[in-house]
Scaffold this motif. Structure first.
Motif, PDB file in Angstrom:
ATOM      1  N   TYR A 220       0.790  -1.224   0.000  1.00 32.64           N
ATOM      2  CA  TYR A 220       0.000   0.000   0.000  1.00 32.64           C
ATOM      3  C   TYR A 220       0.828   1.283   0.000  1.00 32.64           C
ATOM      4  N   LEU A 221       0.219   2.305  -0.572  1.00 34.75           N
ATOM      5  CA  LEU A 221       0.801   3.643  -0.633  1.00 34.75           C
ATOM      6  C   LEU A 221       0.021   4.551   0.296  1.00 34.75           C
ATOM      7  N   ASP A 222       0.712   5.465   0.943  1.00 36.52           N
ATOM      8  CA  ASP A 222       0.036   6.390   1.838  1.00 36.52           C
ATOM      9  C   ASP A 222       0.017   7.771   1.197  1.00 36.52           C
ATOM     10  N   GLU A 223      -1.180   8.335   1.016  1.00 38.62           N
ATOM     11  CA  GLU A 223      -1.291   9.646   0.358  1.00 38.62           C
ATOM     12  C   GLU A 223      -0.820  10.777   1.264  1.00 38.62           C
ATOM     13  N   ASP A 224      -0.713  10.503   2.563  1.00 39.60           N
ATOM     14  CA  ASP A 224      -0.386  11.583   3.488  1.00 39.60           C
ATOM     15  C   ASP A 224       1.048  11.509   3.998  1.00 39.60           C
ATOM     16  N   LEU A 362       3.225  -1.079 -16.675  1.00 34.81           N
ATOM     17  CA  LEU A 362       2.730  -2.434 -16.939  1.00 34.81           C
ATOM     18  C   LEU A 362       2.639  -3.248 -15.644  1.00 34.81           C
ATOM     19  N   CYS A 363       3.621  -3.105 -14.755  1.00 32.27           N
ATOM     20  CA  CYS A 363       3.552  -3.792 -13.458  1.00 32.27           C
ATOM     21  C   CYS A 363       2.276  -3.366 -12.734  1.00 32.27           C
ATOM     22  N   HIS A 364       2.027  -2.059 -12.744  1.00 29.23           N
ATOM     23  CA  HIS A 364       0.849  -1.531 -12.070  1.00 29.23           C
ATOM     24  C   HIS A 364      -0.424  -2.031 -12.757  1.00 29.23           C
ATOM     25  N   ALA A 365      -0.443  -2.006 -14.100  1.00 29.64           N
ATOM     26  CA  ALA A 365      -1.616  -2.447 -14.855  1.00 29.64           C
ATOM     27  C   ALA A 365      -1.914  -3.917 -14.579  1.00 29.64           C
ATOM     28  N   ASN A 366      -0.877  -4.735 -14.562  1.00 30.24           N
ATOM     29  CA  ASN A 366      -1.079  -6.165 -14.288  1.00 30.24           C
ATOM     30  C   ASN A 366      -1.643  -6.374 -12.890  1.00 30.24           C
ATOM     31  N   ALA A 367      -1.155  -5.600 -11.941  1.00 26.94           N
ATOM     32  CA  ALA A 367      -1.659  -5.723 -10.573  1.00 26.94           C
ATOM     33  C   ALA A 367      -3.119  -5.279 -10.515  1.00 26.94           C
ATOM     34  N   MET A 368      -3.453  -4.166 -11.186  1.00 32.45           N
ATOM     35  CA  MET A 368      -4.836  -3.659 -11.181  1.00 32.45           C
ATOM     36  C   MET A 368      -5.792  -4.684 -11.789  1.00 32.45           C
ATOM     37  N   SER A 369      -5.356  -5.253 -12.895  1.00 32.38           N
ATOM     38  CA  SER A 369      -6.199  -6.210 -13.603  1.00 32.38           C
ATOM     39  C   SER A 369      -6.446  -7.462 -12.748  1.00 32.38           C
ATOM     40  N   ALA A 370      -5.395  -7.982 -12.136  1.00 28.90           N
ATOM     41  CA  ALA A 370      -5.538  -9.172 -11.297  1.00 28.90           C
ATOM     42  C   ALA A 370      -6.368  -8.849 -10.057  1.00 28.90           C
ATOM     43  N   HIS A 371      -6.152  -7.661  -9.520  1.00 32.08           N
ATOM     44  CA  HIS A 371      -6.891  -7.248  -8.331  1.00 32.08           C
ATOM     45  C   HIS A 371      -8.390  -7.269  -8.612  1.00 32.08           C
ATOM     46  N   ALA A 383      -7.554  -6.384   2.073  1.00 36.24           N
ATOM     47  CA  ALA A 383      -7.190  -6.322   3.496  1.00 36.24           C
ATOM     48  C   ALA A 383      -7.633  -4.978   4.059  1.00 36.24           C
ATOM     49  N   PHE A 384      -7.372  -3.915   3.291  1.00 36.72           N
ATOM     50  CA  PHE A 384      -7.804  -2.577   3.692  1.00 36.72           C
ATOM     51  C   PHE A 384      -8.462  -1.918   2.485  1.00 36.72           C
ATOM     52  N   PRO A 385      -9.786  -2.005   2.379  1.00 37.11           N
ATOM     53  CA  PRO A 385     -10.474  -1.543   1.169  1.00 37.11           C
ATOM     54  C   PRO A 385     -10.203  -0.070   0.866  1.00 37.11           C
ATOM     55  N   GLY A 386     -10.075   0.190  -0.435  1.00 36.00           N
ATOM     56  CA  GLY A 386      -9.910   1.571  -0.873  1.00 36.00           C
ATOM     57  C   GLY A 386      -8.485   2.074  -0.880  1.00 36.00           C
ATOM     58  N   ARG A 387      -7.566   1.279  -0.363  1.00 38.91           N
ATOM     59  CA  ARG A 387      -6.166   1.730  -0.348  1.00 38.91           C
ATOM     60  C   ARG A 387      -5.560   1.604  -1.740  1.00 38.91           C
ATOM     61  N   HIS A 388      -4.646   2.513  -2.053  1.00 39.09           N
ATOM     62  CA  HIS A 388      -3.965   2.474  -3.352  1.00 39.09           C
ATOM     63  C   HIS A 388      -2.698   1.640  -3.275  1.00 39.09           C
ATOM     64  N   PHE A 389      -2.349   1.057  -4.419  1.00 38.44           N
ATOM     65  CA  PHE A 389      -1.123   0.243  -4.450  1.00 38.44           C
ATOM     66  C   PHE A 389      -0.433   0.418  -5.787  1.00 38.44           C
TER      67      PHE A 389
ATOM     68  N   ARG B  36      -3.846   6.746 -14.012  1.00 41.59           N
ATOM     69  CA  ARG B  36      -5.038   7.498 -13.583  1.00 41.59           C
ATOM     70  C   ARG B  36      -5.764   6.815 -12.438  1.00 41.59           C
ATOM     71  N   SER B  37      -5.467   5.516 -12.256  1.00 38.99           N
ATOM     72  CA  SER B  37      -6.095   4.828 -11.130  1.00 38.99           C
ATOM     73  C   SER B  37      -5.458   5.256  -9.813  1.00 38.99           C
ATOM     74  N   LEU B  38      -4.355   5.968  -9.888  1.00 38.02           N
ATOM     75  CA  LEU B  38      -3.703   6.452  -8.663  1.00 38.02           C
ATOM     76  C   LEU B  38      -3.963   7.947  -8.522  1.00 38.02           C
ATOM     77  N   PRO B  39      -4.098   8.425  -7.279  1.00 39.20           N
ATOM     78  CA  PRO B  39      -4.316   9.866  -7.100  1.00 39.20           C
ATOM     79  C   PRO B  39      -3.116  10.675  -7.598  1.00 39.20           C
TER      80      PRO B  39
END
Lengths: 468, 510
Positions: A220-224, A362-371, A383-389, B36-39
């Motif tokens: 997970y990534l933290d926006e803050d 592409l790494c991110h796209a593959n993860a998004m698609s599988a997710h 595990a934590f809904p709505g979190r970005h990765f 775009r899926s990321l902020p």
């Protein structure tokens, strides 16, 4: 087989010139009771034919998982190694060299490492990078010890943000034994984050540093992040980021987020996963900490080149190092991971600006698609809904099914996720946040997978969860 | 090019030039949507200044840089205490087997019995080679093995309630890593001056330091045997007996183990803990400074403190386990795996006779060089106190002290002269106890003819030094010389940045 060229006749001639009759005469200083009277207990010498057979036999006992069916990270990522990296780094002038103590005949290697340092600075947003350390965990430990030197030993507490990889933390704990620093893991909020209040409450004037993993070990990534690093800075402690540098293709650098020291693993750049090593730990910092940065540092300087003034490369600021300072050195590092750093350097030049961005996307796209495929399965949740990765995320499964999913995966030749609490040697590592991720698995994706691979993964998970 | 310097890879950049195609075009079509899926807040705003070069340009660049580097494959590399011997190509070839290279470290070990068996083999073989009871393969390099060893000493004494043992004895000939590792582990270093005696550790020196600090404060002693002088520590049995008598421990720095394969074992000498540098003795490549690998070995009483994971045998094979009082993890995963595979192959290639032959020939080669060079480049400790000839083991330390007095020519001048003649230089100015030191380790893989040509060059340089020292410093064959280290330290330029003019050094006084 041996690689000794001298013949028996040559050896006899050499012994004669030394002034002894037999080889054993050269060993007179060794007390006779210490001289071995038997052969070593190792297998008889293998020729290349027997060796090839032994290597095949060893590997035949193992389960082989194809690279596109590895859906796991946890500090090691299955990225493609371009052919050009293997070809160039296999040149004997590189891999049979040693530390460039004689710069006149090591300009090429020195320049490569200078280029490597430049890349690491770009990717981390830092000013200075060393020439590499053993791996991402030992460079994290080096970073923690740096903060001990910065604070002149007056701050002995080390705070870990929630969900810093347990193996990394273990290595830091080991390194802290000598300096008697104490590590603590901060408690996560319900969303698995570090809340500003928790951080403020934990900080005091005996905290040397706060360690963040970015993305964290759940992916997970933290926006803050900037808010958190500002709080740390106010307290006088330093911010260390353990960073997965592939994410720099898309994401802001830790430097932009407020890090003082950034470390991590450059294995992902042209180095094989190799069952865990050798890897390439990187360590970079802001300019003001250069005097406490451990390890070698390559610098550019003036010289005579082809008879006229020019520029060249040397090892610099060596006064920090053990071979000069001995017991006053900043660390005991001697060997580093130069060859792996060279490979990372060749890799980044090979994929280049656009290629690197494309691969990260592409790494991110593959993860998004599988997710998307996985969370659509009834019973499977974030595990934590709505979190970005970025390329790794963590899912929660019905009780005890995480283990079954992994087991079923192995049966079908897939490495399906890793349990966030289980280390690579199979032991359970528990901390105060463990309860939040008990029935979870963390999945990682790279450019190696395609839709068919994530379909196979989703089918497997569906079979286990639905009881089919 | 503006400046007289080697072009950096960044300086080949041409906007939108394509490098290596890692993934095909068909997979990259929809990628632009994904960020775009990321902020926005998380995304980078500036483009990364990675170079955009063609694969051919990249290849030519690094081939050229390799040609400007010196490895064992290039020529003779007699760097003392570094064991720069031939790195067999078979080790490189077979370690690239996809079964090794593509196995992810999170794959459960139960599915990898072949690796467990390899770890167990290597543990057993290294135990026999060194005479120790248990081997841990995880430390990442010799220096990390030392660090692990020092932490084990610390935890061992803590477990016995002897925290007051904080003094680590280190002779003045030791590698710099020894005192640094001891301090990193919380010990205080007591340096013993062996230089004025025989250059080796003896009971008298040891007793003096024990008396000075008090027996109950001594944690142990770190010794390299053969020492960095290339001398066998012939008083070792008396030293180890005395150290154990006061309840302290002995640490063996394995940097010079190449002298002892099948000849003598540190375990038999009384050492409690050792490290091995696989990149020295077992010829895993030095890689331009690394990776190394630093397995450690212990006697049974220290086994409960070994780092984890460790491999042990079970009824059905082998398993990973964590020793009861383990100091913890030294690094990620399971050690420098690819390096350990090479070490495993190296031992298989040699067998028992081959291993002993390595050490025998390393010793013969070193003594041959010493015998032919010592009249011109004196060896400080070439006789024992009783006047008998003192042979070296796998390396020796010659001195340019006399040359410096006679004609001002230093060890550094001779070293650069050797570079000019196409050889790598020996280790210079180490050990610190020898004036104008040239520490030479020829290794077993060099031939007599090669040694002769090197020795002839050394003798010729010696002659030149006395007739025309200035000519010796001209170094006509070196394209690059006079690299200014002081300037480098004052004008720190350790990275390229976009917009940096070619050949510029960055700001001053950092």
């Amino acid at each position: 087989m041996t690689f000794v060229p001298n013949t028996a006749a040559q050896r006899a001639e050499m012994l004669r010139q030394i002034g002894v009759e037999r080889f054993e005469d050269l060993l007179v200083a060794i007390p006779p009771e210490l001289l071995m009277q038997r052969q070593l207990r190792v297998p008889e010498a293998h020729g290349e034919v027997e060796l090839a057979r032994a290597v095949e036999k060893l590997n035949a006992q193992n389960l082989h998982i194809p690279p596109n069916r590895v859906f796991a990270g946890g500090g090691a990522y299955m990225h493609h190694v371009p052919s050009v990296v293997d070809e160039l780094s296999s040149r004997g002038e590189f891999y049979t060299a040693y530390t460039p103590y004689q710069p006149e005949v090591s300009q090429g290697y020195l320049q490569s490492i200078y280029e490597y340092q430049s890349y690491i600075c770009m990717l981390t947003g830092m000013d200075i990078s060393n020439a590499s350390g053993y791996d991402g965990a030992t460079t994290l430990a080096d970073a923690v010890l740096m903060t001990n030197y910065v604070h002149k030993g007056k701050r002995s507490r080390v705070l870990f943000a929630p969900f810093v990889n347990a193996e990394f933390r273990n290595v830091v704990d080991t390194y802290c034994i000598g300096m008697e620093m104490r590590t603590e893991v901060l408690t996560a909020s319900e969303q698995g984050r570090l809340s500003p209040q928790t951080l403020r409450d934990a900080l005091s004037d005996d905290v040397a540093c706060v360690v963040f993993q970015y993305p964290d070990c759940l992916g997970y990534l933290d926006e803050d992040m900037e808010e958190l690093t500002a709080i740390v800075r106010e307290s006088g402690a330093l911010c260390i980021f353990s960073f997965y540098p592939f994410a720099a293709g898309l994401l802001k650098t830790p430097g932009e987020l407020g890090a003082d020291i950034v470390c991590g693993e450059a294995q992902c750049f042209g180095n094989y996963v190799n069952y865990g090593g050798p890897y390439c730990g990187f360590l970079a910092c802001r300019e003001q900490f250069v005097r406490v940065l451990p390890g070698r540092l390559i610098g550019r300087t003036v010289c005579e080149r082809d008879g006229s003034p020019g520029m060249g490369f040397v090892m610099t600021l060596q006064a920090r190092e053990q071979h000069i300072r001995r017991n006053k050195a900043m660390s005991n590092i001697c060997s580093n991971q130069a060859l792996l750093a060279l490979r990372a350097c060749i890799y980044l030049g090979s994929v280049g600006r656009n290629g690197f961005r494309q691969l990260a996307a592409l790494c991110h796209a593959n993860a998004m698609s599988a997710h998307e495929k996985l969370v659509n399965i009834t019973g499977v949740q974030d595990a934590f809904p709505g979190r970005h990765f970025f390329n790794e995320f963590t899912l929660r499964f019905p009780s005890s099914q995480a283990r079954q999913i992994r087991q079923r995966g192995l049966e079908q030749g897939m490495l399906v996720g890793i349990h966030p609490l289980v280390e690579s040697d199979g032991t359970l590592n528990s901390d105060s946040n463990a309860g939040m991720v008990e029935d979870c698995l963390t999945f990682a994706f790279t450019e190696m997978q395609d839709e068919a691979d994530s379909d196979a993964l989703a089918r497997l998970v569906w079979e286990v969860v639905s009881g089919s | 090019m503006a400046a007289n310097q080697s072009r950096l890879i960044f300086e080949y950049n041409v906007e939108n030039r394509h490098g290596t195609q890692v993934v095909g075009g068909m997979r990259s079509g929809r990628l632009e949507d994904y960020p775009r899926s990321l902020p926005q807040k998380l995304l980078r705003t500036e483009r990364l200044p990675l170079p955009q070069v063609s694969e051919l340009e990249l290849v030519r660049h690094y081939v050229r840089l390799s040609q400007d580097s010196f490895g064992i494959d290039t020529g003779f590399y007699p760097l003392g205490s570094c064991t720069m011997k031939y790195n067999p190509k078979a080790c490189e070839r077979y370690v690239k087997h996809p079964g090794f290279a593509n196995t992810h470290p999170q794959q459960p070990i139960e599915t990898l019995p072949g690796f467990l068996a390899m770890f167990a083999n290597l543990q057993d073989w290294l135990a026999d080679i060194t005479g120790m009871d248990r081997i841990s393969l995880t430390p990442a390099a010799g220096a990390q093995g030392e660090f692990a060893g020092m932490l084990i000493f610390k935890q061992y004494f803590a477990s016995r309630g002897e925290q007051q043992r904080r003094v680590m004895i280190v002779p003045d000939s030791a590698h710099g890593t020894n005192p640094a590792s001891a301090v990193l582990s919380g010990f205080t270093v007591a340096e013993v001056k062996c230089a004025d005696d025989d250059g080796i550790m003896n009971l008298e020196l040891l007793n003096a330091v024990i008396e000075k600090y008090g027996a109950e404060t001594i944690a142990g002693i770190m010794l390299t045997n053969p020492s960095t002088l290339g001398t066998f520590e012939k008083e070792i049995l008396a030293v180890s007996e005395r150290i154990h008598e006061i309840g302290a421990l002995l640490y063996y720095d394995g940097a010079n183990l190449n002298a002892l394969l099948g000849i003598a074992r540190p375990g038999d000498m009384g050492f409690d803990l050792i490290h091995i540098n696989t990149h020295k003795t077992l010829s895993t490549p030095h890689g331009g400074g690394g990776p190394g690998s630093g397995p450690i070995g212990v006697k049974e009483h220290l086994a409960p403190f070994l780092p984890h994971p460790h491999v042990r045998s079970t009824e059905n094979g082998y398993e990973f386990y964590r020793p009861e009082h383990s100091i913890g993890r030294m690094k990620l995963f399971h050690g420098q795996f690819g390096i350990l595979v090479r070490a495993w192959i190296y031992i298989l290639l040699h067998g028992p006779e081959g291993l002993r032959r390595i050490s025998e020939n390393a010793i013969v080669n070193a003594n041959y060089m010493q015998a032919r060079l010592k009249d011109s480049y004196p060896v400080r400790y070439d006789k024992w106190a009783d006047g008998t000839d003192r042979y070296c083991m796998h390396e020796f330390v010659a001195s340019c002290g006399r040359l410096k007095k006679e004609c001002g020519v230093t060890a550094k001048d001779i070293a650069k002269g050797l570079l000019n003649a196409g050889f790598h230089a020996p280790t210079t100015y180490f050990p610190l106890i020898i004036e104008e030191a040239l520490m030479m380790e020829p290794t077993e893989t060099e031939s007599k003819e090669l040694l002769d040509s090197f020795i002839d060059t050394m003798l010729e340089l010696h002659r030149q030094a006395r007739v025309n020292a200035e000519a010796l410093r001209e170094l006509p064959n070196l394209r690059i010389k006079g690299l200014d280290e002081t300037y480098a330290a004052r004008h720190i330029d350790v990275r390229w940045q976009p917009g940096m003019p070619e050949g510029s050094a960055a700001g001053e006084g950092m």
